[in-house]
Design a protein around this motif. Structure first.
Motif, short mmCIF file in Angstrom:
data_model
loop_
_atom_site.label_atom_id
_atom_site.label_comp_id
_atom_site.label_asym_id
_atom_site.label_seq_id
_atom_site.Cartn_x
_atom_site.Cartn_y
_atom_site.Cartn_z
N PHE A 51 0.83 -1.20 0.00
CA PHE A 51 0.00 0.00 0.00
C PHE A 51 0.87 1.25 0.00
CE2 PHE A 51 -3.68 -2.65 1.29
CZ PHE A 51 -4.63 -2.13 0.42
N SER A 52 1.96 1.24 0.76
CA SER A 52 2.85 2.40 0.80
C SER A 52 3.45 2.69 -0.57
CB SER A 52 3.97 2.20 1.82
OG SER A 52 3.48 2.33 3.13
N VAL A 65 -5.76 6.25 2.26
CA VAL A 65 -5.57 4.85 2.64
C VAL A 65 -5.07 4.81 4.07
CG1 VAL A 65 -4.34 2.70 2.14
CG2 VAL A 65 -4.98 4.23 0.26
N PHE A 66 -5.67 3.91 4.88
CA PHE A 66 -5.25 3.74 6.27
C PHE A 66 -5.19 2.26 6.60
CE2 PHE A 66 -7.58 7.72 6.01
CZ PHE A 66 -6.70 8.61 6.60
N GLY A 67 -4.12 1.86 7.31
CA GLY A 67 -4.03 0.52 7.86
C GLY A 67 -4.49 0.56 9.31
N ILE A 68 -5.18 -0.49 9.74
CA ILE A 68 -5.69 -0.55 11.11
C ILE A 68 -5.36 -1.91 11.71
CG2 ILE A 68 -7.73 -0.46 12.62
CD1 ILE A 68 -9.13 1.23 10.51
N SER A 69 -4.76 -1.88 12.91
CA SER A 69 -4.57 -3.09 13.70
C SER A 69 -4.74 -2.72 15.17
CB SER A 69 -3.18 -3.70 13.45
OG SER A 69 -2.19 -2.98 14.16
N LYS A 70 -4.64 -3.72 16.03
CA LYS A 70 -4.76 -3.46 17.47
C LYS A 70 -3.41 -3.09 18.10
CE LYS A 70 -7.66 -5.56 20.05
NZ LYS A 70 -8.45 -6.48 20.84
N ASP A 71 -2.36 -3.01 17.28
CA ASP A 71 -1.05 -2.62 17.81
C ASP A 71 -1.10 -1.19 18.33
OD1 ASP A 71 0.63 -4.94 17.27
OD2 ASP A 71 0.26 -4.49 15.16
N SER A 72 -0.24 -0.88 19.29
CA SER A 72 -0.16 0.46 19.87
C SER A 72 0.44 1.45 18.88
CB SER A 72 0.70 0.42 21.14
OG SER A 72 2.05 0.17 20.79
N VAL A 73 0.24 2.72 19.13
CA VAL A 73 0.85 3.76 18.31
C VAL A 73 2.37 3.62 18.32
CG1 VAL A 73 1.22 6.26 18.09
CG2 VAL A 73 -1.08 5.38 18.54
N VAL A 80 6.57 1.70 11.03
CA VAL A 80 6.70 2.70 9.97
C VAL A 80 8.17 3.04 9.72
CG1 VAL A 80 6.29 5.15 9.44
CG2 VAL A 80 4.40 3.71 10.22
N GLU A 81 8.90 3.25 10.81
CA GLU A 81 10.31 3.62 10.68
C GLU A 81 11.14 2.47 10.10
OE1 GLU A 81 14.04 4.99 13.49
OE2 GLU A 81 12.01 5.42 14.19
N LYS A 82 10.90 1.27 10.58
CA LYS A 82 11.67 0.10 10.14
C LYS A 82 11.52 -0.16 8.64
CE LYS A 82 12.33 -4.81 11.18
NZ LYS A 82 11.92 -5.92 12.04
N HIS A 83 10.29 0.06 8.11
CA HIS A 83 10.01 -0.30 6.71
C HIS A 83 9.76 0.92 5.83
CE1 HIS A 83 9.98 -4.53 7.72
NE2 HIS A 83 9.23 -4.24 8.77
N ALA A 84 10.01 2.14 6.35
CA ALA A 84 9.81 3.38 5.60
C ALA A 84 8.41 3.44 4.98
CB ALA A 84 10.89 3.55 4.53
N LEU A 85 7.40 3.11 5.80
CA LEU A 85 6.01 3.10 5.31
C LEU A 85 5.49 4.53 5.17
CD1 LEU A 85 4.59 0.25 7.59
CD2 LEU A 85 5.48 0.06 5.26
N THR A 86 4.67 4.73 4.16
CA THR A 86 4.04 6.04 3.95
C THR A 86 2.53 5.98 4.17
OG1 THR A 86 3.86 5.59 1.58
CG2 THR A 86 5.81 6.80 2.33
N THR A 87 2.01 4.81 4.40
CA THR A 87 0.59 4.65 4.68
C THR A 87 0.33 4.92 6.16
OG1 THR A 87 0.50 2.91 3.02
CG2 THR A 87 -1.36 3.06 4.51
N PRO A 88 -0.58 5.84 6.49
CA PRO A 88 -0.88 6.07 7.90
C PRO A 88 -1.45 4.81 8.55
CG PRO A 88 -1.86 7.77 6.51
CD PRO A 88 -1.36 6.69 5.61
N HIS A 142 -3.36 -7.97 -4.07
CA HIS A 142 -4.48 -7.28 -3.42
C HIS A 142 -4.43 -5.76 -3.61
CE1 HIS A 142 -7.72 -6.41 -0.72
NE2 HIS A 142 -6.93 -5.73 0.09
N VAL A 143 -3.28 -5.16 -3.43
CA VAL A 143 -3.17 -3.70 -3.55
C VAL A 143 -3.60 -3.25 -4.94
CG1 VAL A 143 -1.57 -1.75 -3.51
CG2 VAL A 143 -1.42 -3.51 -1.75
N ASP A 144 -3.19 -3.97 -5.97
CA ASP A 144 -3.56 -3.62 -7.34
C ASP A 144 -5.07 -3.72 -7.56
OD1 ASP A 144 -0.90 -3.16 -8.04
OD2 ASP A 144 -0.59 -5.22 -8.72
N GLU A 145 -5.67 -4.74 -6.96
CA GLU A 145 -7.12 -4.93 -7.07
C GLU A 145 -7.87 -3.77 -6.39
OE1 GLU A 145 -10.42 -8.30 -5.80
OE2 GLU A 145 -8.30 -8.85 -5.77
#
Length: 153
Positions: A51-52, A65-73, A80-88, A142-145
């Motif tokens: 997605f990023s 686009v937003f990703g949602i999980s039960k993980d903490s902020v 985000v830092e480890k994988h240089a993600l741009t998706t909030p 999935h992302v392309d779809e």
């Protein structure tokens, strides 16, 4: 699980990097919500990177686009830092939004039963109504779809 043409359940959730996101404040813009089980696991990492990498294309199509999980902020910030993600990434630590969207499910793996997030994606139209639902997502392709569905709105 909400279905096509249902109103998307509203929420306000904290996001990586600080601040909050309220779904109803995004009315007028298509929104993609991808629910995933856990930061830094192979499938979730691949999906989040996917997605990023396509964020410019989603933005060009006018979608958020937003990703949602039960993980903490804090976990999201590290992910985000480890994988240089741009998706909030939004933190649903209490699980209310996961329950509202019907993705908190009983799952089985290696003969054990447990509760967790079923990888699912929702496309919400600018009118706040659900336009498409992808339950039990397989990451490959999935992302392309989803991007094609956004462009078709």
């Amino acid at each position: 699980m909400p279905d096509i043409n249902d109103p998307a359940p509203d929420f306000t959730l904290p996001r990586d990097g600080g601040g909050t996101v309220t779904l109803s404040e995004l009315r007028g813009t298509p929104v993609v919500l991808f629910f995933y089980p856990k930061d830094n696991t192979p499938g979730c990492t691949k999906e989040s990177i996917g997605f990023s990498s396509e964020m410019p294309a989603f933005e060009a199509a006018g979608a958020k686009v937003f990703g949602i999980s039960k993980d903490s902020v804090k976990k999201h910030d590290n992910f985000v830092e480890k994988h240089a993600l741009t998706t909030p990434l939004l933190s649903d630590a209490e699980g209310t939004t996961c329950e509202d969207y019907g993705v908190w499910k009983e799952k089985k793996m290696y003969g054990k039963t447990f509760w967790g997030i079923e990888r699912s994606t929702f496309l919400i139209g600018a009118d706040g109504m659900i336009k498409q639902v992808w339950p039990k997502v397989k990451v490959d392709g999935h992302v392309d779809e989803v991007l094609a569905a956004v462009r078709a709105l």
